[in-house]
Design a protein around this motif. Structure first.
Motif, PDB file in Angstrom:
ATOM      1  N   ALA A 237      -5.210  19.308 -27.637  1.00  0.00           N
ATOM      2  CA  ALA A 237      -4.769  17.960 -27.284  1.00  0.00           C
ATOM      3  C   ALA A 237      -5.447  17.470 -26.010  1.00  0.00           C
ATOM      4  O   ALA A 237      -5.859  16.309 -25.917  1.00  0.00           O
ATOM      5  CB  ALA A 237      -3.244  17.945 -27.124  1.00  0.00           C
ATOM      6  N   LYS A 238      -5.590  18.342 -25.035  1.00  0.00           N
ATOM      7  CA  LYS A 238      -6.248  17.964 -23.784  1.00  0.00           C
ATOM      8  C   LYS A 238      -7.711  17.624 -24.023  1.00  0.00           C
ATOM      9  O   LYS A 238      -8.234  16.650 -23.459  1.00  0.00           O
ATOM     10  CB  LYS A 238      -6.126  19.105 -22.779  1.00  0.00           C
ATOM     11  N   ASN A 239      -8.384  18.396 -24.865  1.00  0.00           N
ATOM     12  CA  ASN A 239      -9.794  18.117 -25.171  1.00  0.00           C
ATOM     13  C   ASN A 239      -9.956  16.800 -25.911  1.00  0.00           C
ATOM     14  O   ASN A 239     -10.911  16.050 -25.669  1.00  0.00           O
ATOM     15  CB  ASN A 239     -10.385  19.260 -25.986  1.00  0.00           C
ATOM     16  N   GLU A 240      -9.036  16.492 -26.820  1.00  0.00           N
ATOM     17  CA  GLU A 240      -9.110  15.233 -27.564  1.00  0.00           C
ATOM     18  C   GLU A 240      -8.947  14.044 -26.622  1.00  0.00           C
ATOM     19  O   GLU A 240      -9.664  13.046 -26.732  1.00  0.00           O
ATOM     20  CB  GLU A 240      -8.048  15.204 -28.657  1.00  0.00           C
ATOM     21  N   ARG A 241      -7.994  14.133 -25.717  1.00  0.00           N
ATOM     22  CA  ARG A 241      -7.778  13.034 -24.775  1.00  0.00           C
ATOM     23  C   ARG A 241      -8.976  12.869 -23.846  1.00  0.00           C
ATOM     24  O   ARG A 241      -9.408  11.746 -23.561  1.00  0.00           O
ATOM     25  CB  ARG A 241      -6.499  13.283 -23.972  1.00  0.00           C
ATOM     26  N   SER A 242      -9.519  13.974 -23.384  1.00  0.00           N
ATOM     27  CA  SER A 242     -10.686  13.900 -22.503  1.00  0.00           C
ATOM     28  C   SER A 242     -11.885  13.319 -23.234  1.00  0.00           C
ATOM     29  O   SER A 242     -12.651  12.522 -22.662  1.00  0.00           O
ATOM     30  CB  SER A 242     -11.021  15.294 -21.953  1.00  0.00           C
ATOM     31  N   ARG A 243     -12.041  13.701 -24.499  1.00  0.00           N
ATOM     32  CA  ARG A 243     -13.177  13.202 -25.282  1.00  0.00           C
ATOM     33  C   ARG A 243     -13.072  11.692 -25.489  1.00  0.00           C
ATOM     34  O   ARG A 243     -14.046  10.957 -25.304  1.00  0.00           O
ATOM     35  CB  ARG A 243     -13.231  13.934 -26.617  1.00  0.00           C
ATOM     36  N   MET A 244     -11.883  11.209 -25.848  1.00  0.00           N
ATOM     37  CA  MET A 244     -11.724   9.771 -26.063  1.00  0.00           C
ATOM     38  C   MET A 244     -11.898   8.996 -24.756  1.00  0.00           C
ATOM     39  O   MET A 244     -12.542   7.942 -24.728  1.00  0.00           O
ATOM     40  CB  MET A 244     -10.353   9.465 -26.668  1.00  0.00           C
ATOM     41  N   GLN A 245     -11.334   9.522 -23.675  1.00  0.00           N
ATOM     42  CA  GLN A 245     -11.468   8.850 -22.390  1.00  0.00           C
ATOM     43  C   GLN A 245     -12.927   8.788 -21.957  1.00  0.00           C
ATOM     44  O   GLN A 245     -13.363   7.800 -21.345  1.00  0.00           O
ATOM     45  CB  GLN A 245     -10.641   9.583 -21.334  1.00  0.00           C
ATOM     46  N   ARG A 246     -13.698   9.821 -22.296  1.00  0.00           N
ATOM     47  CA  ARG A 246     -15.115   9.819 -21.959  1.00  0.00           C
ATOM     48  C   ARG A 246     -15.859   8.738 -22.721  1.00  0.00           C
ATOM     49  O   ARG A 246     -16.713   8.032 -22.160  1.00  0.00           O
ATOM     50  CB  ARG A 246     -15.718  11.195 -22.258  1.00  0.00           C
ATOM     51  N   TYR A 247     -15.519   8.575 -24.007  1.00  0.00           N
ATOM     52  CA  TYR A 247     -16.150   7.520 -24.793  1.00  0.00           C
ATOM     53  C   TYR A 247     -15.823   6.145 -24.220  1.00  0.00           C
ATOM     54  O   TYR A 247     -16.695   5.279 -24.105  1.00  0.00           O
ATOM     55  CB  TYR A 247     -15.692   7.595 -26.244  1.00  0.00           C
ATOM     56  N   ILE A 248     -14.570   5.937 -23.850  1.00  0.00           N
ATOM     57  CA  ILE A 248     -14.167   4.639 -23.311  1.00  0.00           C
ATOM     58  C   ILE A 248     -14.894   4.349 -22.008  1.00  0.00           C
ATOM     59  O   ILE A 248     -15.412   3.240 -21.794  1.00  0.00           O
ATOM     60  CB  ILE A 248     -12.634   4.603 -23.108  1.00  0.00           C
ATOM     61  N   SER A 249     -14.944   5.329 -21.121  1.00  0.00           N
ATOM     62  CA  SER A 249     -15.590   5.134 -19.821  1.00  0.00           C
ATOM     63  C   SER A 249     -17.082   4.876 -19.969  1.00  0.00           C
ATOM     64  O   SER A 249     -17.646   3.985 -19.307  1.00  0.00           O
ATOM     65  CB  SER A 249     -15.349   6.361 -18.938  1.00  0.00           C
TER      66      SER A 249
ATOM     67  N   VAL B  24      -5.980   6.045 -25.716  1.00  0.00           N
ATOM     68  CA  VAL B  24      -5.623   7.417 -25.368  1.00  0.00           C
ATOM     69  C   VAL B  24      -4.130   7.657 -25.521  1.00  0.00           C
ATOM     70  O   VAL B  24      -3.696   8.764 -25.868  1.00  0.00           O
ATOM     71  CB  VAL B  24      -6.073   7.733 -23.929  1.00  0.00           C
ATOM     72  N   THR B  25      -3.323   6.630 -25.292  1.00  0.00           N
ATOM     73  CA  THR B  25      -1.862   6.796 -25.358  1.00  0.00           C
ATOM     74  C   THR B  25      -1.359   7.082 -26.764  1.00  0.00           C
ATOM     75  O   THR B  25      -0.235   7.533 -26.943  1.00  0.00           O
ATOM     76  CB  THR B  25      -1.164   5.542 -24.819  1.00  0.00           C
ATOM     77  N   GLU B  26      -2.196   6.795 -27.766  1.00  0.00           N
ATOM     78  CA  GLU B  26      -1.786   7.054 -29.145  1.00  0.00           C
ATOM     79  C   GLU B  26      -1.947   8.518 -29.537  1.00  0.00           C
ATOM     80  O   GLU B  26      -1.417   8.948 -30.561  1.00  0.00           O
ATOM     81  CB  GLU B  26      -2.593   6.186 -30.110  1.00  0.00           C
ATOM     82  N   LEU B  27      -2.683   9.276 -28.737  1.00  0.00           N
ATOM     83  CA  LEU B  27      -2.881  10.689 -29.055  1.00  0.00           C
ATOM     84  C   LEU B  27      -1.623  11.476 -28.713  1.00  0.00           C
ATOM     85  O   LEU B  27      -1.006  11.260 -27.668  1.00  0.00           O
ATOM     86  CB  LEU B  27      -4.075  11.246 -28.278  1.00  0.00           C
ATOM     87  N   GLU B  28      -1.271  12.383 -29.573  1.00  0.00           N
ATOM     88  CA  GLU B  28      -0.051  13.152 -29.395  1.00  0.00           C
ATOM     89  C   GLU B  28      -0.291  14.341 -28.477  1.00  0.00           C
ATOM     90  O   GLU B  28      -1.362  14.940 -28.469  1.00  0.00           O
ATOM     91  CB  GLU B  28       0.467  13.643 -30.745  1.00  0.00           C
ATOM     92  N   PHE B  29       0.752  14.676 -27.702  1.00  0.00           N
ATOM     93  CA  PHE B  29       0.702  15.860 -26.859  1.00  0.00           C
ATOM     94  C   PHE B  29       1.124  17.088 -27.670  1.00  0.00           C
ATOM     95  O   PHE B  29       1.686  16.965 -28.766  1.00  0.00           O
ATOM     96  CB  PHE B  29       1.634  15.695 -25.657  1.00  0.00           C
ATOM     97  N   ALA B  30       0.860  18.254 -27.114  1.00  0.00           N
ATOM     98  CA  ALA B  30       1.294  19.489 -27.767  1.00  0.00           C
ATOM     99  C   ALA B  30       2.822  19.557 -27.759  1.00  0.00           C
ATOM    100  O   ALA B  30       3.470  19.137 -26.804  1.00  0.00           O
ATOM    101  CB  ALA B  30       0.708  20.700 -27.045  1.00  0.00           C
ATOM    102  N   SER B  31       3.378  20.074 -28.814  1.00  0.00           N
ATOM    103  CA  SER B  31       4.832  20.169 -28.934  1.00  0.00           C
ATOM    104  C   SER B  31       5.205  21.510 -29.553  1.00  0.00           C
ATOM    105  O   SER B  31       4.504  22.018 -30.439  1.00  0.00           O
ATOM    106  CB  SER B  31       5.368  19.022 -29.802  1.00  0.00           C
ATOM    107  N   TRP B  32       6.311  22.075 -29.070  1.00  0.00           N
ATOM    108  CA  TRP B  32       6.791  23.334 -29.635  1.00  0.00           C
ATOM    109  C   TRP B  32       7.186  23.164 -31.097  1.00  0.00           C
ATOM    110  O   TRP B  32       7.155  24.129 -31.868  1.00  0.00           O
ATOM    111  CB  TRP B  32       7.969  23.861 -28.829  1.00  0.00           C
TER     112      TRP B  32
END
Length: 308
Positions: free
Chosen positions: A153-165, A217-225
């Motif tokens: 999840a962290k990698n997905e958010r970082s990847r999308m944020q990188r594309y946006i920036s 980025v806010t649409e991406l889900e976080f890790a959940s138990w």
């Protein structure tokens, strides 16, 4: 994947180090713990045999001390319940000090006994049942599963944020939106086309349908138990067993309304937001590994799909 590989390598190295303890070492560890438990902390094999020279005691001195202590601790002269155990412990200690294991014990006595003595040592001591072992492995596996989900999840958010920036940096070289409030088209290095709007939103253009999908980025889900095997495995087992025969009444579905987001219009006012039909109120795309990952959020929640 690199973190998982590193974890496996460390686990292998630790298991190799633990395997260095022999059965005789485990026997020394066990006797040392029992001796300190029943005779007092800090009691050594030499003090238990009343050997004043300690590690410098000769085999003859050890034999004489053993005979003297055996007469003192013999069960015939002691009626306590612990007498038999103390006498048996005395014999084992004497055998170690009179044999080749003495050098090994002296080494641990001088350098210090290890805190972690290996899983095999503790398993032999406590003898957990099969159910306990399975529960332990189940919890460990669930924790590892959650760790992998968190990293993903962290990698997905970082990847999308990188594309946006990066798209904003190409569309707005000076760091500010254009004065005419127009959208800017950006061609990314992988051949994908993006639209950067004056409000700062970045949209990817589908070349096949010419539709635009916002990157959020806010649409991406976080890790959940709840997504780990800790919850999913019992649910799966229930569905494959008793769940086939026991049906619970379905809860009434809540009707939720969600406002459809619109893309900002261009300066000429001719740009119209794409209208989405059905329950697909929000459509988004996430980029990953050189491929386009589409994400459609409906009334109930988001679902992710990958287009090859």
């Amino acid at each position: 994947m690199r973190l998982v590989f590193l974890f496996l390598v460390l686990t292998f190295l630790c298991s190799t180090a633990v395997a260095a303890w022999s059965e005789k070492d485990h026997e020394i560890f066990r006797l040392k713990e029992e001796l300190e438990k029943h005779e007092g902390k800090g009691t050594t094999f030499y003090s238990f045999l009343e050997l004043e020279n300690g590690p410098g005691s000769t085999p003859d001195q050890i034999t004489k001390a053993y005979r003297k202590r055996s007469r003192q601790l013999h069960p015939d002269k002691n009626t306590s319940k612990e007498a038999t155990n103390r006498f048996a412990r005395l014999g084992l200690i004497a055998n170690i000090l009179r044999g080749p294991e003495k050098e090994r014990y002296d080494f641990f006595l001088q350098k210090g006994f290890p805190r972690w003595k290996g899983t095999g040592y503790y398993y032999a001591r406590f003898r957990p049942g099969l159910f306990t072992v399975l529960v332990f492995l189940y919890l460990i596996g669930s924790g590892a599963h959650y760790l992998i989900l968190s990293i993903t999840a962290k990698n997905e958010r970082s990847r999308m944020q990188r594309y946006i920036s990066e798209c904003k940096a190409q569309a707005w070289p000076n760091g500010f939106p254009p004065a005419d409030s127009s959208k800017r088209k950006v061609m990314y290095e992988n051949g994908k086309v993006f639209m950067v709007y004056p409000d700062g939103t970045v949209w990817i253009v589908d070349n096949a349908t010419n539709e635009e999908y916002m990157l959020d980025v806010t649409e991406l889900e976080f890790a959940s138990w709840r997504k780990t095997m800790l919850f999913r495995l019992p649910i799966w087992l229930w569905a494959k067993s008793l769940g086939r025969y026991i049906k619970f009444p379905e809860k009434e579905k809540l009707k939720l309304s969600k406002k459809t987001p619109t893309k900002p219009k261009a300066s000429n006012g001719t740009e119209e937001p794409a209208k989405l039909s059905g329950q697909d109120n929000i459509k988004k795309k996430v980029l990953g590994d050189g491929k386009v990952v589409g994400q459609a959020s409906n009334i109930a929640g988001g679902r992710r799909r990958r287009r090859k």
